[in-house]
Design a protein around this motif. Sequence first.
Motif, PDB file in Angstrom:
ATOM      1  N   HIS A  84     -38.795 -40.773 -15.697  1.00 44.64           N
ATOM      2  CA  HIS A  84     -38.753 -39.954 -14.484  1.00 44.64           C
ATOM      3  C   HIS A  84     -40.162 -39.723 -13.944  1.00 44.64           C
ATOM      4  CE1 HIS A  84     -37.325 -37.384 -11.452  1.00 44.64           C
ATOM      5  NE2 HIS A  84     -37.433 -36.227 -12.082  1.00 44.64           N
ATOM      6  N   CYS A 126     -44.438 -26.776 -19.787  1.00 35.37           N
ATOM      7  CA  CYS A 126     -43.071 -26.813 -19.241  1.00 35.37           C
ATOM      8  C   CYS A 126     -42.295 -27.994 -19.806  1.00 35.37           C
ATOM      9  CB  CYS A 126     -43.119 -26.895 -17.714  1.00 35.37           C
ATOM     10  SG  CYS A 126     -43.670 -25.384 -16.911  1.00 35.37           S
ATOM     11  N   THR A 130     -38.932 -27.526 -22.127  1.00 39.91           N
ATOM     12  CA  THR A 130     -37.633 -28.061 -21.717  1.00 39.91           C
ATOM     13  C   THR A 130     -36.843 -28.508 -22.944  1.00 39.91           C
ATOM     14  OG1 THR A 130     -38.525 -28.802 -19.589  1.00 39.91           O
ATOM     15  CG2 THR A 130     -36.479 -29.820 -20.334  1.00 39.91           C
ATOM     16  N   PHE A 168     -33.106 -25.939 -17.600  1.00 39.48           N
ATOM     17  CA  PHE A 168     -33.166 -26.547 -16.269  1.00 39.48           C
ATOM     18  C   PHE A 168     -34.336 -25.968 -15.475  1.00 39.48           C
ATOM     19  CE2 PHE A 168     -31.894 -26.643 -11.749  1.00 39.48           C
ATOM     20  CZ  PHE A 168     -31.788 -28.020 -11.587  1.00 39.48           C
ATOM     21  N   GLY A 169     -34.594 -24.673 -15.644  1.00 37.56           N
ATOM     22  CA  GLY A 169     -35.730 -24.067 -14.958  1.00 37.56           C
ATOM     23  C   GLY A 169     -37.056 -24.666 -15.402  1.00 37.56           C
ATOM     24  N   TYR A 171     -37.422 -27.651 -16.631  1.00 39.00           N
ATOM     25  CA  TYR A 171     -37.457 -29.017 -16.114  1.00 39.00           C
ATOM     26  C   TYR A 171     -37.868 -29.032 -14.641  1.00 39.00           C
ATOM     27  CZ  TYR A 171     -35.712 -33.237 -13.902  1.00 39.00           C
ATOM     28  OH  TYR A 171     -35.604 -34.359 -13.131  1.00 39.00           O
ATOM     29  N   ARG A 172     -37.309 -28.132 -13.846  1.00 40.13           N
ATOM     30  CA  ARG A 172     -37.660 -28.071 -12.430  1.00 40.13           C
ATOM     31  C   ARG A 172     -39.134 -27.718 -12.246  1.00 40.13           C
ATOM     32  NH1 ARG A 172     -35.131 -30.314  -8.410  1.00 40.13           N
ATOM     33  NH2 ARG A 172     -35.896 -28.660  -7.040  1.00 40.13           N
ATOM     34  N   ALA A 173     -39.642 -26.812 -13.091  1.00 41.77           N
ATOM     35  CA  ALA A 173     -41.059 -26.466 -13.010  1.00 41.77           C
ATOM     36  C   ALA A 173     -41.923 -27.672 -13.371  1.00 41.77           C
ATOM     37  CB  ALA A 173     -41.357 -25.294 -13.939  1.00 41.77           C
ATOM     38  N   TRP A 174     -41.522 -28.399 -14.432  1.00 41.33           N
ATOM     39  CA  TRP A 174     -42.264 -29.618 -14.799  1.00 41.33           C
ATOM     40  C   TRP A 174     -42.264 -30.619 -13.660  1.00 41.33           C
ATOM     41  CZ3 TRP A 174     -40.181 -34.527 -14.902  1.00 41.33           C
ATOM     42  CH2 TRP A 174     -41.035 -35.540 -15.369  1.00 41.33           C
ATOM     43  N   ARG A 175     -41.106 -30.825 -13.053  1.00 44.05           N
ATOM     44  CA  ARG A 175     -41.007 -31.803 -11.964  1.00 44.05           C
ATOM     45  C   ARG A 175     -41.866 -31.398 -10.769  1.00 44.05           C
ATOM     46  NH1 ARG A 175     -38.255 -33.293  -7.398  1.00 44.05           N
ATOM     47  NH2 ARG A 175     -37.468 -35.448  -7.349  1.00 44.05           N
ATOM     48  N   SER A 176     -41.836 -30.111 -10.428  1.00 46.40           N
ATOM     49  CA  SER A 176     -42.624 -29.629  -9.297  1.00 46.40           C
ATOM     50  C   SER A 176     -44.120 -29.761  -9.572  1.00 46.40           C
ATOM     51  CB  SER A 176     -42.273 -28.169  -9.014  1.00 46.40           C
ATOM     52  OG  SER A 176     -43.080 -27.645  -7.983  1.00 46.40           O
ATOM     53  N   THR A 179     -45.091 -33.571  -9.492  1.00 47.35           N
ATOM     54  CA  THR A 179     -45.134 -34.100  -8.129  1.00 47.35           C
ATOM     55  C   THR A 179     -46.338 -33.572  -7.374  1.00 47.35           C
ATOM     56  OG1 THR A 179     -42.718 -34.228  -8.105  1.00 47.35           O
ATOM     57  CG2 THR A 179     -43.834 -34.322  -5.985  1.00 47.35           C
TER      58      THR A 179
END
Length: 208
Positions: A84, A126, A130, A168-169, A171-176, A179
């Motif tokens: 990812h 983060c 996860t 999930f929170g 994971y979303r923080a890691w993704r943000s 990016t």
Amino acid sequence: MTSPTQPEPPALVAATAMFIEVLVVGIGALTAAVLLLVALIGPATTAKLAPLAGSSAAAGVALAAAYALGIPIDRAADTALTPHRRRLRTRFFPSNTAYAQARLRLADFPVLAARADYARSRMRICRGWTLNTLALTLTADLAMLRYSFEHRPLILGATTALGAATAFGFYRAWRSLTTTGYRKLAEQTVPATIPPVPVPSQPGTTPP
């Protein structure tokens, strides 16, 4: 003057930050391991071993174990999220070479490099948590199944739902964070393409 054998302050700060990151991730992993042990040995044996947990020796062993566990958990989380992460990176860098060159150019700007390191530190925490949250949710459920108490199905369901939402929170923080880090790196190191300015034609001349 600084001795040649004395570590440079930036390297010392980076090493300290890395130690803290691994320890923070490892604390969650150690907690999950303790919950799994509780689930395996049962309430009676847990009650006998509980007094040992408050000793200084146990605290030292726990700190060392947390750091040791943090390393494989961090690597496991990185491996799980690598596909990812690579997809996110291709949105800003067409190849690994372009990304490596951008990292090298960023090193010429210490202030920007320090900010990027701080962002990557938060991203790694983060990322590790996860995986930690999923492990904590599973082991907490297993541990509660060994004990008899009121409203156990309700508490099990609430724990599972909260754990999944927290994972999930993270994971979303890691993704943000990932990016945003790639986007800022591209903006700070990749020269912008400036379109050519058209030259107005003189009266009585034919545009080329």
